[in-house]
Design an enzyme around this catalytic site. Structure first.
Site, PDB file in Angstrom:
ATOM      1  N   PHE A 132       4.783  -1.121   9.221  1.00  0.00           N
ATOM      2  CA  PHE A 132       4.802  -0.114   7.608  1.00  0.00           C
ATOM      3  C   PHE A 132       5.465  -0.226   7.737  1.00  0.00           C
ATOM      4  CE2 PHE A 132       1.872   2.930   5.250  1.00  0.00           C
ATOM      5  CZ  PHE A 132       2.004   2.085   4.384  1.00  0.00           C
TER       6      PHE A 132
ATOM      7  N   GLU B 184      -4.699  13.162   2.760  1.00  0.00           N
ATOM      8  CA  GLU B 184      -5.003  12.174   1.739  1.00  0.00           C
ATOM      9  C   GLU B 184      -5.790  10.720   2.814  1.00  0.00           C
ATOM     10  OE1 GLU B 184      -1.508  10.128  -0.622  1.00  0.00           O
ATOM     11  OE2 GLU B 184      -2.206   8.223   0.487  1.00  0.00           O
TER      12      GLU B 184
ATOM     13  N   ASP C 118       0.552  -1.488  -5.237  1.00  0.00           N
ATOM     14  CA  ASP C 118       1.561  -3.057  -5.779  1.00  0.00           C
ATOM     15  C   ASP C 118       0.492  -4.149  -5.940  1.00  0.00           C
ATOM     16  OD1 ASP C 118       3.653  -2.273  -4.007  1.00  0.00           O
ATOM     17  OD2 ASP C 118       2.818  -1.268  -2.523  1.00  0.00           O
TER      18      ASP C 118
ATOM     19  N   SER D  98      -1.892  19.021   1.725  1.00  0.00           N
ATOM     20  CA  SER D  98      -3.243  18.509   1.344  1.00  0.00           C
ATOM     21  C   SER D  98      -2.763  17.151   1.860  1.00  0.00           C
ATOM     22  CB  SER D  98      -2.046  17.568   0.112  1.00  0.00           C
ATOM     23  OG  SER D  98      -1.235  17.002  -0.213  1.00  0.00           O
TER      24      SER D  98
ATOM     25  N   HIS E  22       2.422  16.601   2.082  1.00  0.00           N
ATOM     26  CA  HIS E  22       1.181  16.323   2.087  1.00  0.00           C
ATOM     27  C   HIS E  22       0.755  14.949   3.364  1.00  0.00           C
ATOM     28  CE1 HIS E  22      -1.782  14.166  -0.510  1.00  0.00           C
ATOM     29  NE2 HIS E  22      -1.019  12.442  -0.116  1.00  0.00           N
TER      30      HIS E  22
HETATM   31  P1  FAD Z   1       7.411   3.101  -8.888  1.00  0.00           P
HETATM   32  O1  FAD Z   1       8.048   4.552  -8.724  1.00  0.00           O
HETATM   33  O2  FAD Z   1       7.275   3.448 -10.920  1.00  0.00           O
HETATM   34  O3  FAD Z   1       8.557   1.970  -9.337  1.00  0.00           O
HETATM   35  C1  FAD Z   1       8.818   1.813  -7.905  1.00  0.00           C
HETATM   36  C2  FAD Z   1      10.322   1.915  -7.640  1.00  0.00           C
HETATM   37  O4  FAD Z   1      10.712   0.459  -8.856  1.00  0.00           O
HETATM   38  C3  FAD Z   1      10.696   3.197  -8.718  1.00  0.00           C
HETATM   39  O5  FAD Z   1      11.284   3.818  -8.045  1.00  0.00           O
HETATM   40  C4  FAD Z   1      12.253   2.030  -9.323  1.00  0.00           C
HETATM   41  O6  FAD Z   1      13.617   2.241  -8.190  1.00  0.00           O
HETATM   42  C5  FAD Z   1      12.068   0.976  -9.545  1.00  0.00           C
HETATM   43  N1  FAD Z   1      11.044   0.644 -10.972  1.00  0.00           N
HETATM   44  C6  FAD Z   1      10.138   0.147 -10.865  1.00  0.00           C
HETATM   45  N2  FAD Z   1      10.058   0.059 -12.366  1.00  0.00           N
HETATM   46  C7  FAD Z   1      11.051   0.206 -12.991  1.00  0.00           C
HETATM   47  C8  FAD Z   1      11.364   0.207 -14.314  1.00  0.00           C
HETATM   48  N3  FAD Z   1      11.197  -0.357 -15.046  1.00  0.00           N
HETATM   49  N4  FAD Z   1      12.750   0.574 -14.343  1.00  0.00           N
HETATM   50  C9  FAD Z   1      14.038   0.963 -13.864  1.00  0.00           C
HETATM   51  N5  FAD Z   1      12.966   0.786 -11.742  1.00  0.00           N
HETATM   52  C10 FAD Z   1      11.716   0.451 -11.722  1.00  0.00           C
HETATM   53  N6  FAD Z   1      -0.354   1.600  -3.552  1.00  0.00           N
HETATM   54  C11 FAD Z   1      -1.617   1.436  -4.114  1.00  0.00           C
HETATM   55  O7  FAD Z   1      -1.945   0.347  -4.517  1.00  0.00           O
HETATM   56  N7  FAD Z   1      -2.454   2.038  -4.210  1.00  0.00           N
HETATM   57  C12 FAD Z   1      -2.734   4.046  -3.697  1.00  0.00           C
HETATM   58  O8  FAD Z   1      -3.961   4.145  -4.192  1.00  0.00           O
HETATM   59  C13 FAD Z   1      -1.015   4.296  -3.450  1.00  0.00           C
HETATM   60  N8  FAD Z   1      -1.228   5.717  -3.510  1.00  0.00           N
HETATM   61  C14 FAD Z   1       0.818   5.948  -2.847  1.00  0.00           C
HETATM   62  C15 FAD Z   1       0.626   7.495  -2.847  1.00  0.00           C
HETATM   63  C16 FAD Z   1       1.961   7.902  -2.741  1.00  0.00           C
HETATM   64  C17 FAD Z   1       2.466   9.767  -2.344  1.00  0.00           C
HETATM   65  C18 FAD Z   1       3.027   6.939  -2.573  1.00  0.00           C
HETATM   66  C19 FAD Z   1       4.416   6.859  -2.530  1.00  0.00           C
HETATM   67  C20 FAD Z   1       2.386   5.953  -2.485  1.00  0.00           C
HETATM   68  C21 FAD Z   1       1.549   4.846  -2.587  1.00  0.00           C
HETATM   69  N9  FAD Z   1       1.410   3.769  -3.290  1.00  0.00           N
HETATM   70  C22 FAD Z   1      -0.280   3.417  -2.896  1.00  0.00           C
HETATM   71  C23 FAD Z   1       1.733   2.422  -2.558  1.00  0.00           C
HETATM   72  C24 FAD Z   1       2.860   2.583  -4.702  1.00  0.00           C
HETATM   73  O9  FAD Z   1       2.028   1.963  -4.875  1.00  0.00           O
HETATM   74  C25 FAD Z   1       4.042   1.289  -4.387  1.00  0.00           C
HETATM   75  O10 FAD Z   1       5.544   2.003  -3.628  1.00  0.00           O
HETATM   76  C26 FAD Z   1       4.294   0.698  -5.479  1.00  0.00           C
HETATM   77  O11 FAD Z   1       5.403  -0.504  -4.915  1.00  0.00           O
HETATM   78  C27 FAD Z   1       5.729   1.702  -6.193  1.00  0.00           C
HETATM   79  O12 FAD Z   1       3.965   2.433  -7.277  1.00  0.00           O
HETATM   80  P2  FAD Z   1       4.885   3.646  -8.063  1.00  0.00           P
HETATM   81  O13 FAD Z   1       4.137   4.539  -8.308  1.00  0.00           O
HETATM   82  O14 FAD Z   1       6.058   4.935  -6.832  1.00  0.00           O
HETATM   83  O15 FAD Z   1       5.911   2.915  -8.181  1.00  0.00           O
END
Ligand code: FAD
Length: 288
Positions: free
Chosen positions: A210, A9, A101, A7, A259
């Site tokens: 990065f 991105e 973020d 896939s 990916h």
């Molecule tokens: P989560 O997994 O929800 O949180 C990150 C970490 O913080 C967790 O692994 C956990 O350990 C901890 N955490 C968070 N909340 C809690 C809680 N309540 N309790 C306990 N632990 C917690 N960013 C963008 O802005 N736009 C994008 O399009 C984008 N695409 C991405 C695609 C991929 C494949 C990846 C891996 C990342 C991408 N990101 C993107 C980056 C991502 O938004 C950041 O890494 C962000 O800081 C975390 O988002 P998440 O949903 O993975 O977070």
């Protein structure tokens, strides 16, 4: 060697020239028959409209299966669900659901008043609609905000249990990081596929910066190898060789899906895919 599924991105283009570049990238990579292509959602929700437009164009004109990234940042729950509903209404039912973020320089993630507090809440709400296939992010070297590696895996389990079908990982430079993480996920009872995120290194200095922000370890040998390659004008050759080798190790360890973070530049990703035996001809043979 088994030929993996792939896939790709992309990020949404912000100018006419960037739109042409994305379209060129799609033209080069689509013959490799990706499972899906995905379009990111800018930090802080800054590319909301651009993401929607790029997703609509790709969905309408590329013939590819398109997934839209969606984050919780800077929007109420209603606004976020409205965006998701807009994707579904346009026929896009695959999402990469993330906490997201904040925009650069805006400090730590802050819950928007009336917004989703975290990714698990977002995934649960999207899943409850029954409209979407949901993928999520995962962090082989742990997310910088995670208390420790185990807490990070436990959090990923909560995301899967909330309705995610698959996890796509942050990039890494050594396959052992992914393999250890995959084992830890299995041990924690995660049965959803964990797909390694692969970043072909287009520009070492930029990727290095990065990586530091993402908490991705940079081995000394990699720094030294790129120093030499840059001096000899062979950065692309090294990038292709290293990335192909890492993917081969992953495939030998049973990984059946990759990916690629393409950065909207197709050449390195295409060359790595070709080195792995993923070619347009091969895909046609498979179809026949
Ligand atoms: P989560 O997994 O929800 O949180 C990150 C970490 O913080 C967790 O692994 C956990 O350990 C901890 N955490 C968070 N909340 C809690 C809680 N309540 N309790 C306990 N632990 C917690 N960013 C963008 O802005 N736009 C994008 O399009 C984008 N695409 C991405 C695609 C991929 C494949 C990846 C891996 C990342 C991408 N990101 C993107 C980056 C991502 O938004 C950041 O890494 C962000 O800081 C975390 O988002 P998440 O949903 O993975 O977070």
């Amino acid at each position: 060697m088994t030929v993996p599924a792939v896939s790709f991105e992309f990020f949404p283009p912000q100018s006419l020239a960037a739109s042409f570049r994305l379209w060129d990238t799609v033209q080069v990579l689509s013959p490799l028959k990706p499972r899906f292509v995905s379009v990111t959602y800018g930090a802080g929700g800054t590319t909301r409209d651009l993401t929607r437009d790029a997703v609509a164009t790709l969905h309408g004109h590329s013939g590819l299966n398109v997934a839209a990234h969606l984050t919780c940042v800077n929007a109420t729950r209603e606004e976020t669900m409205e965006i998701a509903d807009g994707f579904a209404a346009a026929g896009v039912t695959e999402l990469v659901a993330l906490r997201g973020d904040p925009p650069k320089g805006a400090g730590a993630f802050a819950v928007h008043p009336g917004g989703f507090a975290n990714s698990v809440e977002l995934i649960a709400a999207l899943s409850a609609t029954g409209k979407f296939t949901i993928r999520v992010g995962a962090y082989p070297e742990k997310h910088p905000e995670a208390a420790n590696a185990k807490a990070d895996v436990d959090w990923l389990k909560r995301k899967i249990d909330a309705g995610a079908a698959e996890a796509l990982t942050q990039f890494f430079f050594e396959p052992e990081h992914f393999l250890r993480f995959r084992d830890a996920c299995a041990k924690a009872g995660i049965t959803a596929p964990i797909v390694p995120g692969i970043l072909p290194i287009e520009n070492w200095k930029g990727v290095r910066r990065f990586a530091e922000r993402c908490g991705t370890a940079v081995p000394v040998w990699l720094d030294e190898a790129f120093d030499k390659a840059i001096r000899d004008g062979r950065e692309d050759l090294l990038a292709t060789a290293l990335c192909s080798e890492m993917c081969t190790t992953l495939i030998d360890e049973g990984v059946d899906s990759l990916h690629f973070y393409t950065m909207n530049k197709p050449e390195l990703t295409r060359d790595v895919c070709h080195a792995l035996g993923i070619t347009p001809d091969m895909r046609l043979e498979n179809v026949a």
